[in-house]
Design an enzyme around this catalytic site. Structure first.
Site, short mmCIF file in Angstrom:
data_model
loop_
_atom_site.label_atom_id
_atom_site.label_comp_id
_atom_site.label_asym_id
_atom_site.label_seq_id
_atom_site.Cartn_x
_atom_site.Cartn_y
_atom_site.Cartn_z
N PRO A 33 2.51 4.97 1.14
CA PRO A 33 3.12 5.36 2.43
C PRO A 33 2.08 5.92 3.39
O PRO A 33 1.12 6.57 3.00
CB PRO A 33 4.13 6.44 2.02
CG PRO A 33 4.39 6.22 0.57
CD PRO A 33 3.11 5.69 0.00
N GLY A 34 2.28 5.65 4.68
CA GLY A 34 1.45 6.25 5.71
C GLY A 34 0.16 5.53 5.99
O GLY A 34 -0.67 6.05 6.75
N VAL A 35 -0.06 4.32 5.44
CA VAL A 35 -1.31 3.62 5.71
C VAL A 35 -1.19 2.66 6.90
O VAL A 35 -2.17 2.02 7.28
CB VAL A 35 -1.79 2.85 4.46
CG1 VAL A 35 -2.14 3.82 3.35
CG2 VAL A 35 -0.74 1.85 4.00
N SER A 77 -4.44 0.87 -17.54
CA SER A 77 -5.77 1.35 -17.17
C SER A 77 -6.09 2.73 -17.74
O SER A 77 -7.02 3.38 -17.28
CB SER A 77 -5.91 1.39 -15.64
OG SER A 77 -4.96 2.28 -15.08
N GLY A 94 0.83 -1.20 0.00
CA GLY A 94 0.00 0.00 0.00
C GLY A 94 0.86 1.25 0.00
O GLY A 94 2.09 1.19 0.15
N LYS A 133 -8.24 4.28 -6.43
CA LYS A 133 -8.66 5.22 -7.46
C LYS A 133 -9.94 5.97 -7.07
O LYS A 133 -10.06 7.18 -7.28
CB LYS A 133 -8.86 4.48 -8.78
CG LYS A 133 -7.56 3.91 -9.36
CD LYS A 133 -7.80 3.11 -10.62
CE LYS A 133 -6.49 2.57 -11.18
NZ LYS A 133 -6.66 1.77 -12.40
N LYS A 171 1.54 0.16 7.48
CA LYS A 171 2.10 -1.17 7.24
C LYS A 171 3.06 -1.58 8.37
O LYS A 171 2.97 -2.69 8.90
CB LYS A 171 2.81 -1.19 5.88
CG LYS A 171 1.92 -0.87 4.70
CD LYS A 171 2.65 -1.01 3.39
CE LYS A 171 3.75 0.03 3.22
NZ LYS A 171 3.23 1.41 3.16
N THR A 172 3.96 -0.68 8.72
CA THR A 172 4.92 -1.01 9.78
C THR A 172 4.23 -1.19 11.12
O THR A 172 4.54 -2.12 11.88
CB THR A 172 5.98 0.10 9.88
OG1 THR A 172 6.64 0.24 8.62
CG2 THR A 172 7.00 -0.23 10.95
#
Length: 785
Positions: A371-373, A691, A369, A734, A375-376
């Protein structure tokens, strides 16, 4: 329990059945066999009554007692001696004479129970019984020799009858009372000697194993003592040469750490050899430092140290909910992952019998995903939910294969790879290791780290991972690997095949507000040493920051903006002692955060024909993409600009070919035998992907027909030569990007209908989704009249 010792006497042979009555002496804890001499304590009332008034030479009948029931066979015993035992209790020395069958009993005037007994007459021994007796004698003598009791073999001398010989197995101290009772109740001599032969063989086998173990232990002790003597002599020689001192203590420390049992056998043997080499060579040898470094590394690896998993699924789900708002599908998949580990832990004994179940049993999760969602932080939550140590290993920019597999020991400055160092840092063999930024692993002349990761991330192989520096197999099967990536395009297909992908598409506006309220703001208040009562930021202010100052997929920039607001409020509290509360309002946003960042408005960009709003997924999440088309005088051809990849160039060719083939059907009157120019702004950014075909086709039709594209419509999808709209990926990213850009209508391929159901309710309420199957449907929705 009576204490017995073997003492052979001549048995009285009975030629005919003799019935008489004798006092009953119950034996609740032991079994007495003929020819035994036992000491019995008169502890129970029955025993005291049986021996009451009896003198030396009187006879009793001793019968085993089990759970209040007497056996059917007993032994006539004669009192040899009476007196007090060492503990003060009354007792007697009894000599066992012969077997008898127990009949009816009656209580005499003395209170003792008298029972009728019938003498047991043993039939003549058969040839088979005498053959078994000879075999028993041989096995018994070997057994006595094996336990070091050669003199006791004299006890067997003079015993010729098989039945009497079989009773001697009862003298064996290791024989349990159940077998003694079986031996007592077996009246037939042949059956009895057969039992004795079988038990004697078992005892001989056990005695031989015990003797072998004792010999090995003695041999090891002798070798250890010899080595200790030699080492003391070596130390004395080294002291004479001035080479002693702390070195001896160092070698002893190494050997003690090796001998503590934490190392695998092969590793311990190799480490011992290295210590021996180090001891033989002087400190001046350049290899001494290399050996010490290798030994320190091997001894620091947690070969057998592991943490106990806390496999409480409810607690894990609660932990994930506390750490993260939204991402319900992701959290559910992580709980499923933990549930499988719980079942495997609970049913490990069954799975050990199935080698196929063990092979490839692990799962490698890959969180993908923008950055900033989170994950870490999701990886940290998994570690907390499992109760395991957490280690983050950044792979961004790694280009040397030795960073994963380690350097070979022949190189100067060699060291283990990052996997081994992560285990050392964790201190356990089963940590949670986060492989951060796995999509940014490179490759050059030093090797391909992603190829080395194939073994690390393959559950069927990582149980035997071999680091070049350690040179021994390391079991990584208990390690939980979680990889993170912003995009999948740069991850090699073989490596991607070994991981289970969990997409994190980004957050809606409502989810960002919830994350800011529950997680970001409390953390920022603590970081800036203020409380929620001193600095108050209402939800409407947070929502304004989300809508006007951040339009990212994650929340990292949102955290930075909120941090600026909290710092500004903290500064005011520090400078104005009379101020106790700071309420942050909408009017404070511009002074603190500056003007609202400029964004291209689809309403402005689509005021002229030939401009369409597309949707794309980048490494930073979803984004809107404007496509411009124009007709130029000149030769027939297509010009594409904007740093487009091969896929997008092919999409442009397909779109132009479709328009030429369906010109009349689409109502295109303009001349297509001219140069058609399609441009993607932000030309400094490379673009590629399957797309953009629908967006390019719509922009071209708009330019050719003069009809403008609706400013509130954005679209995505691939197109075929026959005008069919094909499905695409990244629907959630999107649509979220379209919502952030103020678009109200989104055109998607009809095959992506299932993806629409996964969108948050707030997003579906704010954006109208149009599912289309062909280009005419797209044009009908997107173009103005």
């Amino acid at each position: 329990m009576p204490r017995a010792c073997p003492l052979r006497t001549a048995r009285r042979r009975v030629s005919s059945t003799e019935i008489r009555s004798l006092p009953l002496l119950p034996l609740p804890h032991g079994v007495v066999l003929p020819d035994m001499v036992v000491t019995v304590a008169a502890e129970s009332a029955a025993a005291r009554e049986a021996m009451s008034g009896r003198t030396v030479g009187d006879e009793l009948v001793a019968v085993p007692e089990r759970d209040g029931h007497f056996g059917s066979v007993g032994v006539v015993v004669r009192i040899e001696q009476r007196g007090q035992l060492a503990n003060g209790a009354d007792g007697a020395v009894l000599r066992a004479l012969r077997r008898v069958r127990i009949g009816r009993g009656e209580v005499a005037g003395s209170g003792a129970l008298h029972v009728a007994i019938e003498e047991v007459v043993e039939p003549p021994a058969s040839d088979a019984a005498r053959a078994l007796a000879r075999e028993y004698r041989v096995v018994a003598e070997e057994l006595l020799a094996a336990i070091g009791s050669r003199g006791a073999s004299a006890l067997l001398e003079g015993i010729e009858e098989p039945g009497e010989l079989a009773d001697t197995i009862g003298w064996w101290p290791e024989l349990d009372d159940e077998r003694r009772l079986q031996l007592l109740e077996t009246v037939d001599p042949e059956a009895r000697i057969l039992l004795a032969v079988g038990w004697a063989r078992e005892a001989l086998a056990e005695a031989r194993v015990t003797a072998d173990i004792r010999d090995e232990v003695n041999e090891d002790l002798e070798r250890t003592q010899r080595e200790a003597i030699l080492r003391r002599q070596m130390k004395a020689i080294q002291d004479e040469l001035g080479e002693g001192g702390d070195g001896a203590d160092e070698f002893a420390t190494y050997r003690a750490r090796i001998a503590d049992g934490t190392l695998p056998t092969a590793v311990a043997e190799a480490a011992t050899k290295e210590v021996d080499r180090l001891e033989r060579m002087g400190d001046q040898n350049v290899e001494a430092g290399w050996i010490r470094t290798w030994l320190d590394t091997v001894l620091e690896i947690p070969w057998s140290t592991a943490t106990e998993d806390a496999l409480d699924l409810d607690a894990a789900a609660q932990q994930l909910d506390e750490d993260h708002a939204g991402l319900e599908d992701v959290k559910e998949r992580i709980v499923e992952f933990l549930a499988v580990r719980k079942l495997r832990h609970e049913r490990s004994s069954d799975l050990q019998e199935d080698s196929g179940a063990r092979r490839g049993s692990g799962t490698i999760l890959a969180l993908v995903g923008p950055p900033g969602v989170g994950k870490t932080s999701l990886g940290e939550s998994v570690a907390r939910a499992l109760g395991r140590r957490f280690v983050r290993m950044s792979l961004g920019g790694v280009r040397d294969e030795a960073e994963i597999r380690g350097h070979r020991r022949t190189y100067v400055g060699a060291r283990p790879g990052r996997i081994v160092r992560a285990l050392v840092d964790a201190g356990t063999r089963n940590p949670v290791i986060l492989l951060d930024e796995i999509d940014k692993v490179g490759a050059d002349w030093r090797g391909d780290p992603s190829a080395a990761l194939l073994e690390v991330l393959d559950p069927a192989q990582n149980a035997t991972f071999r680091d070049h520096y350690v040179e021994h197999e390391i079991d990584l099967s208990d390690v939980v690997f979680i990889a993170t990536a912003n995009t999948l395009d740069t991850i090699p297909a073989p490596l991607l095949d070994r991981m289970e992908l969990i997409p994190l598409e980004g957050y809606s506006e409502d989810e960002k507000v919830a994350i800011a309220t529950r997680h970001l703001l409390p953390s920022l208040l603590r970081r800036n040493a203020v409380t929620a009562e001193e600095v108050r930021i209402p939800d409407k202010v947070i929502r304004a920051v989300v809508a006007d100052h951040t339009r990212e997929a994650g929340v990292r920039r949102l955290e930075q903006r909120l941090d600026r607001l909290v710092r500004r409020a903290a500064s005011r509290l520090a400078r104005e002692p009379e101020t106790t509360v700071v309420d942050v309002g909408l009017d404070d946003l511009r002074p603190a955060l500056g003007p609202t960042p400029h964004r291209e408005d689809p309403a402005v960009r689509t005021q002229v024909p030939g401009v369409a709003t597309g949707l794309a997924v980048t490494g930073a999440g979803g984004d809107v993409l404007f496509v411009e088309a124009a007709l130029l005088p000149g030769e027939d051809g297509l010009t594409l600009t904007g740093q487009l990849g091969d896929v997008m160039k092919e999409s442009g060719q397909i779109a132009l070919s479709y328009l030429r083939a369906n010109r009349e059907r689409l109502g295109i009157a303009a001349d297509l035998d001219r140069t058609v120019h399609v441009h993607f702004p932000a030309g400094a950014i490379p673009k590629d992907g399957p797309s953009a075909g629908v967006t390019m086709t719509t922009a071209l039709v708009s330019a050719l027909t003069g009809r403008r594209v609706r400013p509130d419509v954005a679209m995505t999808g691939e197109v075929t030569l026959h005008g069919k709209v094909l499905p695409i990926g990244g629907v959630k990213e999107k649509v979220l990007a379209a919502q952030r850009a103020g678009v109200t209508d989104v055109i998607l391929p009809v095959a992506n209908g299932a993806d629409v159901d996964e969108l948050p309710d707030a997003v579906r309420d704010a954006v109208t989704i149009h599912l289309v199957d062909s280009i005419p449907e797209v044009l009908e929705i997107a173009l103005t009249a």
